[in-house]
Design an enzyme around this catalytic site. Structure first.
Site, mmCIF file in Angstrom:
data_model
loop_
_atom_site.group_PDB
_atom_site.id
_atom_site.type_symbol
_atom_site.label_atom_id
_atom_site.label_comp_id
_atom_site.label_asym_id
_atom_site.label_seq_id
_atom_site.Cartn_x
_atom_site.Cartn_y
_atom_site.Cartn_z
ATOM 1 N N ARG A 27 0.803 -1.136 -0.071
ATOM 2 C CA ARG A 27 0.051 0.300 -0.111
ATOM 3 C C ARG A 27 0.904 1.230 0.037
ATOM 4 N NH1 ARG A 27 -4.785 -2.258 3.876
ATOM 5 N NH2 ARG A 27 -5.655 -3.750 2.308
ATOM 6 N N ASP A 124 -13.344 33.531 -3.602
ATOM 7 C CA ASP A 124 -14.190 32.632 -2.966
ATOM 8 C C ASP A 124 -15.654 33.290 -2.682
ATOM 9 O OD1 ASP A 124 -15.087 31.480 -0.489
ATOM 10 O OD2 ASP A 124 -13.803 32.423 0.867
ATOM 11 N N VAL A 125 -16.573 33.050 -3.658
ATOM 12 C CA VAL A 125 -17.998 33.439 -3.415
ATOM 13 C C VAL A 125 -18.732 32.141 -3.630
ATOM 14 C CG1 VAL A 125 -17.690 35.600 -4.448
ATOM 15 C CG2 VAL A 125 -18.285 34.103 -6.192
ATOM 16 N N ALA A 126 -20.105 32.546 -2.939
ATOM 17 C CA ALA A 126 -21.040 31.285 -3.133
ATOM 18 C C ALA A 126 -21.301 30.954 -4.345
ATOM 19 C CB ALA A 126 -22.292 31.701 -2.205
ATOM 20 N N GLY A 178 -21.580 21.209 1.642
ATOM 21 C CA GLY A 178 -20.795 21.231 2.916
ATOM 22 C C GLY A 178 -21.572 20.747 4.259
ATOM 23 N N CYS A 181 -23.709 23.557 5.934
ATOM 24 C CA CYS A 181 -24.317 24.175 4.789
ATOM 25 C C CYS A 181 -25.758 24.016 4.832
ATOM 26 C CB CYS A 181 -23.844 23.926 3.348
ATOM 27 S SG CYS A 181 -24.676 24.805 1.903
ATOM 28 N N THR A 183 -27.810 25.847 2.318
ATOM 29 C CA THR A 183 -27.998 26.555 0.946
ATOM 30 C C THR A 183 -29.105 25.663 0.075
ATOM 31 O OG1 THR A 183 -25.685 27.266 0.670
ATOM 32 C CG2 THR A 183 -27.111 26.950 -1.481
ATOM 33 N N GLY A 226 -16.948 20.258 -0.419
ATOM 34 C CA GLY A 226 -18.160 20.105 0.512
ATOM 35 C C GLY A 226 -18.424 18.717 0.276
ATOM 36 N N GLY A 274 -20.364 27.855 9.389
ATOM 37 C CA GLY A 274 -20.277 28.220 8.012
ATOM 38 C C GLY A 274 -20.005 29.466 7.741
ATOM 39 N N MET A 275 -19.572 29.850 6.896
ATOM 40 C CA MET A 275 -19.063 31.388 6.648
ATOM 41 C C MET A 275 -20.186 32.232 6.210
ATOM 42 S SD MET A 275 -16.296 31.037 7.925
ATOM 43 C CE MET A 275 -16.159 32.677 8.016
HETATM 44 P P1 IMP Z 1 -17.438 20.487 4.617
HETATM 45 O O1 IMP Z 1 -15.939 19.934 4.248
HETATM 46 O O2 IMP Z 1 -18.309 19.264 4.230
HETATM 47 O O3 IMP Z 1 -17.492 20.703 6.114
HETATM 48 O O4 IMP Z 1 -17.579 21.715 3.940
HETATM 49 C C1 IMP Z 1 -16.650 22.854 3.796
HETATM 50 C C2 IMP Z 1 -17.283 23.758 2.321
HETATM 51 O O5 IMP Z 1 -18.563 24.193 2.798
HETATM 52 C C3 IMP Z 1 -16.456 24.806 2.373
HETATM 53 O O6 IMP Z 1 -15.209 24.639 1.786
HETATM 54 C C4 IMP Z 1 -17.295 25.783 1.388
HETATM 55 O O7 IMP Z 1 -17.249 25.349 0.054
HETATM 56 C C5 IMP Z 1 -18.653 25.449 2.029
HETATM 57 N N1 IMP Z 1 -19.167 26.538 2.961
HETATM 58 C C6 IMP Z 1 -18.406 27.051 3.934
HETATM 59 N N2 IMP Z 1 -19.262 27.878 4.712
HETATM 60 C C7 IMP Z 1 -20.509 27.714 4.095
HETATM 61 C C8 IMP Z 1 -21.713 28.219 4.380
HETATM 62 O O8 IMP Z 1 -21.940 28.964 5.367
HETATM 63 N N3 IMP Z 1 -22.886 27.974 3.610
HETATM 64 C C9 IMP Z 1 -22.642 26.906 2.480
HETATM 65 N N4 IMP Z 1 -21.419 26.393 2.182
HETATM 66 C C10 IMP Z 1 -20.278 26.738 2.936
#
Ligand code: IMP
Length: 360
Positions: A27, A124-126, A178, A181, A183, A226, A274-275
């Site tokens: 491995r 970095d935007v939604a 995420g 998240c 959304t 995510g 979450g941001m």
């Molecule tokens: P995780 O690894 O599943 O915990 O997801 C992390 C990812 O969630 C981040 O890299 C972002 O792309 C996304 N993310 C971060 N904050 C938010 C939020 O408040 N709403 C939606 N997506 C988020």
């Protein structure tokens, strides 16, 4: 309503990978080196630009272990520049996140002025498939033509095609997956991350094929972002076509994350949020504006020790990835990306997949 073409939304838990005859004897043989834009990573792991995940301690340690951490932007430019300089001084890749709009242009100018070396910037935007992204990338390219760009997030074939057009170096793929998240619940918008990755990889394949004689065209690296919970999710992401994964929740409980230890029922936890959560809005702007909504949540996750143990411990992510590669007779990330077989499974199969013996 017309079903979105050729996409059946498959999540990591919906599939498994059938094993094949393997000539790999150990491995330790598979090589996990990958390329994300200009960065060569020994392991395909990137930590999220979130204020409970990545500041300099995480970026330095993850860098040392072979990945890269993206310094979040939810602080003043002066503080972010300091964080970046600390990472630069430690000899690791420096990748700050910025947003879009006038103040974020000033943030980048400040960072470029103050930090000795920036290897890539992450916009970095939604919703990266947007006019705001187009304008921001256009501005960055004009002002700093040689600065590599990671952009995101996108979730579709057309989103990837758009990013080729913008000429970025890497894209973050995944909307709504995420672990913190909401959304999809607030807005109805999203695609399971695995399907998004497959769709973007399909776009890359197609445009690479039709443009094979055009050396000037760039095909952005794909970062699955995510929903990564287990090492197997990493293997599945790469088989889907990703070059690397981005993790928030997986790394948030480690010593290297910026959040404080909190004891809940005497068990150590770390905050993870979450941001786009109400709590971030409250800290930064005093609350949410009327008519807007939060798209993230705040939680406390169990403290799990060092980042090193998450990647290299008993249930380690690097070990899982290398073992997966050896079952599938793939010696490189590229070979794993070319592995083309999966099966879809039922909820009963998923139940069988987990170590259910412990529940009896
Ligand atoms: P995780 O690894 O599943 O915990 O997801 C992390 C990812 O969630 C981040 O890299 C972002 O792309 C996304 N993310 C971060 N904050 C938010 C939020 O408040 N709403 C939606 N997506 C988020």
């Amino acid at each position: 309503m017309i079903e979105h073409k050729r996409i059946k939304g498959l999540s990591f838990d919906d599939i498994l990978i059938p094993p094949v005859y393997s000539t790999i004897r150990s491995r330790s043989e598979p090589d996990t080196t990958t390329q994300v834009g200009p960065l060569t990573l020994k392991i395909p792991f990137i930590s999220s630009p979130m204020d409970t995940v990545t500041e300099s301690a995480m970026a330095i340690k993850l860098g040392e272990l072979g990945g890269v951490g993206i310094i979040h932007r939810f602080m003043e430019p002066e503080a972010q520049a300091e964080q970046c300089q600390t990472v630069a001084d430690a000899g690791r890749y420096v990748v700050p996140a910025i947003g879009v709009g006038e103040s974020e242009r000033q943030r980048l100018e400040f960072l470029m002025h103050k930090v000795d070396e920036i290897d890539m910037v992450s916009i970095d935007v939604a919703n990266g498939h947007s006019i705001l992204m187009e304008e921001m990338v256009g501005w960055v390219k004009e002002r700093y033509p040689t600065l590599p760009i990671m952009a995101g997030n996108i979730a579709t074939f057309h989103g990837y095609e758009f990013m080729i057009g913008l000429g970025v170096d890497a894209v973050r793929v995944g909307i709504g997956g995420g672990s913190i998240c909401k959304t999809r619940i607030q807005t109805s918008v999203g695609i399971p991350t695995l399907s998004s990755v497959v769709d973007c990889a399909r776009a890359r394949h197609k445009f690479q094929y039709y443009n094979k004689n055009n050396p000037n065209m760039k095909f952005p690296s794909i970062v699955a972002d995510g929903g990564i919970r287990y090492p197997s999710d990493v293997v599945k992401s790469i088989i889907g076509g990703a070059d690397a994964v981005m993790c928030g929740g997986v790394f948030a409980g480690t010593d290297e994350s910026p959040s404080e230890l909190i004891y809940l029922n005497e068990v150590p936890h770390k905050k993870y949020r979450g941001m786009a959560s109400a709590s971030v809005q409250k800290d930064r702007r005093g609350g949410l504006k009327e008519g807007t909504c939060s798209e993230g949540v705040t939680t406390y996750i169990p403290y799990i020790g060092s980042l090193h143990s998450v990647l290299y411990g008993d249930d380690g992510f690097v070990g899982g990835l290398k073992s997966g590669m050896s079952y599938l007779n793939t010696r490189t990330i590229k070979e794993l990306q070319e592995f083309d077989t999966y099966i879809t499974i039922t909820p009963a199969s998923l139940n069988e997949s987990h170590a259910y013996g412990t529940k009896k």
